[in-house]
Design an enzyme around this catalytic site. Structure first.
Site, PDB file in Angstrom:
ATOM      1  N   ARG A 149       0.796  -1.170  -0.059  1.00  0.00           N
ATOM      2  CA  ARG A 149       0.161   0.028   0.095  1.00  0.00           C
ATOM      3  C   ARG A 149       0.940   1.276  -0.123  1.00  0.00           C
ATOM      4  O   ARG A 149       1.926   1.287   0.531  1.00  0.00           O
ATOM      5  CB  ARG A 149      -0.985   0.015   1.177  1.00  0.00           C
ATOM      6  CG  ARG A 149      -2.073  -1.145   0.826  1.00  0.00           C
ATOM      7  CD  ARG A 149      -2.991  -1.180   2.273  1.00  0.00           C
ATOM      8  NE  ARG A 149      -3.729  -0.219   2.252  1.00  0.00           N
ATOM      9  CZ  ARG A 149      -4.864   0.151   3.264  1.00  0.00           C
ATOM     10  NH1 ARG A 149      -4.912  -0.656   4.244  1.00  0.00           N
ATOM     11  NH2 ARG A 149      -5.514   1.113   3.167  1.00  0.00           N
ATOM     12  N   SER A 183      -3.552   9.722   0.130  1.00  0.00           N
ATOM     13  CA  SER A 183      -4.277   9.482   1.206  1.00  0.00           C
ATOM     14  C   SER A 183      -4.278  10.285   2.203  1.00  0.00           C
ATOM     15  O   SER A 183      -3.351  11.213   2.641  1.00  0.00           O
ATOM     16  CB  SER A 183      -3.489   8.020   1.897  1.00  0.00           C
ATOM     17  OG  SER A 183      -3.915   7.558   2.983  1.00  0.00           O
ATOM     18  N   GLN A 211      -4.591   9.905   5.241  1.00  0.00           N
ATOM     19  CA  GLN A 211      -3.770   9.404   6.622  1.00  0.00           C
ATOM     20  C   GLN A 211      -2.604  10.052   6.441  1.00  0.00           C
ATOM     21  O   GLN A 211      -1.871  10.272   7.628  1.00  0.00           O
ATOM     22  CB  GLN A 211      -3.947   8.095   6.365  1.00  0.00           C
ATOM     23  CG  GLN A 211      -5.108   7.383   6.583  1.00  0.00           C
ATOM     24  CD  GLN A 211      -5.335   6.098   6.028  1.00  0.00           C
ATOM     25  OE1 GLN A 211      -4.204   5.212   6.009  1.00  0.00           O
ATOM     26  NE2 GLN A 211      -6.209   5.340   6.297  1.00  0.00           N
ATOM     27  N   SER A 247     -11.347  12.759   1.008  1.00  0.00           N
ATOM     28  CA  SER A 247     -11.332  12.193   2.110  1.00  0.00           C
ATOM     29  C   SER A 247     -11.221  13.390   3.273  1.00  0.00           C
ATOM     30  O   SER A 247     -10.605  12.871   4.278  1.00  0.00           O
ATOM     31  CB  SER A 247     -10.602  10.986   2.429  1.00  0.00           C
ATOM     32  OG  SER A 247     -11.031   9.859   1.516  1.00  0.00           O
ATOM     33  N   ASP A 296     -14.906   4.276   2.251  1.00  0.00           N
ATOM     34  CA  ASP A 296     -15.220   2.944   3.030  1.00  0.00           C
ATOM     35  C   ASP A 296     -16.410   2.389   2.845  1.00  0.00           C
ATOM     36  O   ASP A 296     -16.703   1.465   2.954  1.00  0.00           O
ATOM     37  CB  ASP A 296     -14.756   3.157   4.708  1.00  0.00           C
ATOM     38  CG  ASP A 296     -13.286   3.434   4.805  1.00  0.00           C
ATOM     39  OD1 ASP A 296     -12.639   3.057   3.884  1.00  0.00           O
ATOM     40  OD2 ASP A 296     -13.004   3.793   5.848  1.00  0.00           O
ATOM     41  N   LYS A 329      -6.825  -0.406  -0.956  1.00  0.00           N
ATOM     42  CA  LYS A 329      -7.285  -0.552   0.399  1.00  0.00           C
ATOM     43  C   LYS A 329      -6.732  -2.068   0.618  1.00  0.00           C
ATOM     44  O   LYS A 329      -5.973  -2.558   0.475  1.00  0.00           O
ATOM     45  CB  LYS A 329      -8.815  -0.323   0.333  1.00  0.00           C
ATOM     46  CG  LYS A 329      -9.319   1.032   0.148  1.00  0.00           C
ATOM     47  CD  LYS A 329      -8.957   2.021   1.405  1.00  0.00           C
ATOM     48  CE  LYS A 329      -9.461   3.234   1.006  1.00  0.00           C
ATOM     49  NZ  LYS A 329      -9.236   4.101   2.079  1.00  0.00           N
ATOM     50  N   ARG A 336     -10.459  -2.720  -3.617  1.00  0.00           N
ATOM     51  CA  ARG A 336     -11.885  -2.561  -3.485  1.00  0.00           C
ATOM     52  C   ARG A 336     -12.832  -2.459  -4.353  1.00  0.00           C
ATOM     53  O   ARG A 336     -14.053  -2.558  -4.449  1.00  0.00           O
ATOM     54  CB  ARG A 336     -12.197  -1.644  -2.219  1.00  0.00           C
ATOM     55  CG  ARG A 336     -12.875  -2.402  -1.118  1.00  0.00           C
ATOM     56  CD  ARG A 336     -12.876  -1.370   0.198  1.00  0.00           C
ATOM     57  NE  ARG A 336     -12.440  -1.853   1.071  1.00  0.00           N
ATOM     58  CZ  ARG A 336     -12.141  -1.267   2.411  1.00  0.00           C
ATOM     59  NH1 ARG A 336     -12.323   0.027   2.639  1.00  0.00           N
ATOM     60  NH2 ARG A 336     -11.535  -1.837   3.480  1.00  0.00           N
ATOM     61  N   ARG A 389     -14.397  -5.001   5.275  1.00  0.00           N
ATOM     62  CA  ARG A 389     -15.624  -4.396   4.595  1.00  0.00           C
ATOM     63  C   ARG A 389     -16.254  -5.110   3.733  1.00  0.00           C
ATOM     64  O   ARG A 389     -17.691  -4.934   3.578  1.00  0.00           O
ATOM     65  CB  ARG A 389     -15.328  -3.037   3.915  1.00  0.00           C
ATOM     66  CG  ARG A 389     -14.783  -1.972   5.290  1.00  0.00           C
ATOM     67  CD  ARG A 389     -14.752  -0.744   4.923  1.00  0.00           C
ATOM     68  NE  ARG A 389     -14.212  -0.045   5.922  1.00  0.00           N
ATOM     69  CZ  ARG A 389     -14.633   0.443   7.154  1.00  0.00           C
ATOM     70  NH1 ARG A 389     -15.627   0.227   7.590  1.00  0.00           N
ATOM     71  NH2 ARG A 389     -13.849   1.006   8.012  1.00  0.00           N
ATOM     72  N   LYS A 437     -11.078  -7.072  11.999  1.00  0.00           N
ATOM     73  CA  LYS A 437      -9.941  -5.963  11.981  1.00  0.00           C
ATOM     74  C   LYS A 437     -10.653  -4.948  12.517  1.00  0.00           C
ATOM     75  O   LYS A 437     -10.018  -3.819  13.103  1.00  0.00           O
ATOM     76  CB  LYS A 437      -9.802  -5.838  10.536  1.00  0.00           C
ATOM     77  CG  LYS A 437      -8.827  -6.900  10.130  1.00  0.00           C
ATOM     78  CD  LYS A 437      -8.668  -6.475   8.215  1.00  0.00           C
ATOM     79  CE  LYS A 437      -7.843  -7.833   7.801  1.00  0.00           C
ATOM     80  NZ  LYS A 437      -7.530  -7.606   6.356  1.00  0.00           N
TER      81      LYS A 437
END
Length: 344
Positions: free
Chosen positions: A33, A74, A76, A102, A223, A250, A254, A296, A322
Site C-alpha cells: 500500500r 491518502s 492519512q 477524504s 469506505d 485498500k 476494493r 468491509r 479487523k
C-alpha cells in the site's frame, strides 16, 4: 502494524518523532500500500530508512517545520503529520499541493487533537500548528466517556434496515459528528429509504421504502463503497459510483472485490473509468463470495444475504475482526442467521 494502513501511516511520523531508532513491519497487502510520499519526507528531514517498503528500520528522529504533501493519495498522510506536529518544538506548516480527498478524516483528526489541547489553524490548503501547542491529558476521563460511535460500521446495519423487512434502530449516535461516513443518512434518504432522526437522543430509525437508483460521489466516503453496492443492488435501475480510483489501494482492491462480490451473488456490477455501475434488480441470488480478507467486503456480503434468494457462503469471514469483532453477533441480534462451516 498487522494489516492496518491507518495505524501505519499515523504511527510512522509519530514514532519517528519520538525515537532515534525504530523498526516497522506488516503483513497482507500492507507492504504494497502507498507510503512513498511519507517516506520521502522522512528521508528529506535526515531519517535513514533501510528500504522503501515494509519491513524497514529507521535511524534518526523525524524533525520538520514546513512540509508539502499530496492530498489525493491518502488523507492519512496528513493526519499522521498533524499528530506529530506538536512534538517538533517549533511552528509547523503543512501545505496540501493537490486536491485533498477524504477531507472529513482529516477533520476528525483535528477534532480529536483539539480535545487534547492542540489548536490547528486551517487555511485554504494548509494547516498551521504553533510550537506553543502541547498535548495535555486534562479532562481525559471525559474524553474517553464521550468517544462516539463509528459511522463507517453503523452504515452496514443502516443499509440492512433500508433493504430488509424489519425496522433497524441505532442508538447513541452523534448526529453532529464530523465523520464523513455520516453521509450514509443523506444517501439513504436520496435513494428512497425512510429515515427518522432524533438529534437530541442520537437515535436513527431506518425502514425500507421504494428504493430508486442515483449517482453517488465516493471521493470523501471511500469506505462506504462495498455496502453501497449492496444497497444499489436492492434498487431497481442503474446506480453509478464515481471518483473511486483510490479504492484499489485498500485492504483489497476494493473496486475489484466489490464488483466480484455483487456478481458472485447474481447481481450485475461493472467497472468503468473511475466509476462502478450497479444495475439493480431489487434482489440478489446468493452464492459463494470471497471476502479477499477485507473486513468491509465480509460485512457487506453478510448484509447482502438479506436480499438473496439463496444462502451466502462467505470465505475468510474472520476478516471482520479487523474492525468489528462482534459483527456477526450483532447481525444475529437484528434477525440475521449465520453458521460457521468447517471446510476441513
Amino acid at each position: 502494524m498487522g494489516e492496518s494502513g491507518t495505524t501505519f501511516r499515523f504511527m510512522l511520523p509519530v514514532i519517528t518523532s519520538l525515537l532515534d531508532r525504530c523498526e516497522f513491519s506488516g503483513r497482507g497487502r500492507l507492504p504494497q500500500r502507498p507510503i512513498k510520499e511519507l517516506v520521502d519526507i522522512l528521508k528529506k528531514s535526515g531519517c535513514l530508512i533501510s528500504s522503501d517498503k515494509l519491513p524497514f528500520k529507521i535511524t534518526n528522529k523525524f524533525r520538520f517545520n514546513n512540509v508539502d504533501i499530496r492530498g489525493d493519495i491518502s488523507s492519512q498522510y496528513i493526519s499522521g503529520l498533524l499528530l506529530c506536529a506538536p512534538m517538533q518544538n517549533e511552528d509547523v506548516r503543512i501545505d496540501i499541493i493537490s486536491k485533498l480527498e477524504s477531507k472529513p478524516y482529516v477533520d476528525m483528526t483535528i477534532d480529536v487533537m483539539k480535545k487534547y489541547g492542540i489548536e490547528v489553524v486551517q487555511e485554504k490548503k494548509s494547516y498551521f500548528i504553533s510550537k506553543n501547542n502541547k498535548y495535555t491529558n486534562k479532562g481525559i476521563s471525559d474524553i474517553i466517556q464521550k468517544i462516539e460511535g463509528d459511522w463507517s460500521n453503523v452504515a452496514f446495519f443502516l443499509v440492512a434496515g433500508a433493504i430488509g423487512s424489519k425496522q433497524v434502530e441505532i442508538k447513541g449516535l452523534n448526529l453532529n459528528s464530523v465523520q464523513g461516513d455520516m453521509k450514509i443518512l443523506e444517501i439513504l434518504k436520496k435513494i428512497g429509504a425512510k429515515v427518522e432522526i432524533d438529534i437530541n437522543s442520537g437515535v436513527v430509525k431506518i425502514n425500507k421504502h421504494i428504493l430508486k437508483q442515483t449517482d453517488i460521489d465516493i471521493c470523501d466516503i471511500p469506505d462506504l463503497l462495498p455496502i453501497l453496492t449492496v444497497l444499489a443492488s436492492a434498487c431497481i435501475g442503474k446506480t453509478r459510483f464515481y471518483n473511486i480510483s483510490r479504492l484499489r489501494l485498500k485492504e483489497s482492491d476494493r473496486i475489484k472485490s466489490s464488483v466480484d462480490m455483487i456478481n458472485s451473488l447474481g447481481g450485475i456490477a461493472t467497472e468503468e473509468e473511475n466509476s462502478l455501475v450497479i444495475e439493480g434488480k431489487g434482489y440478489l441470488k446468493g452464492g459463494e463470495v470471497s471476502s479477499y480478507n477485507d473486513h468491509r467486503i465480509a460485512m457487506s456480503a453478510t448484509i447482502a444475504s438479506i436480499i438473496c434468494e439463496n444462502p451466502v457462503i462467505l470465505d475468510e469471514e474472520n476478516a471482520v475482526n479487523k474492525s468489528y469483532v462482534n459483527f456477526y453477533e450483532d447481525f444475529e441480534k437484528l434477525g440475521g442467521r449465520y453458521v460457521i462451516i468447517d471446510r476441513k
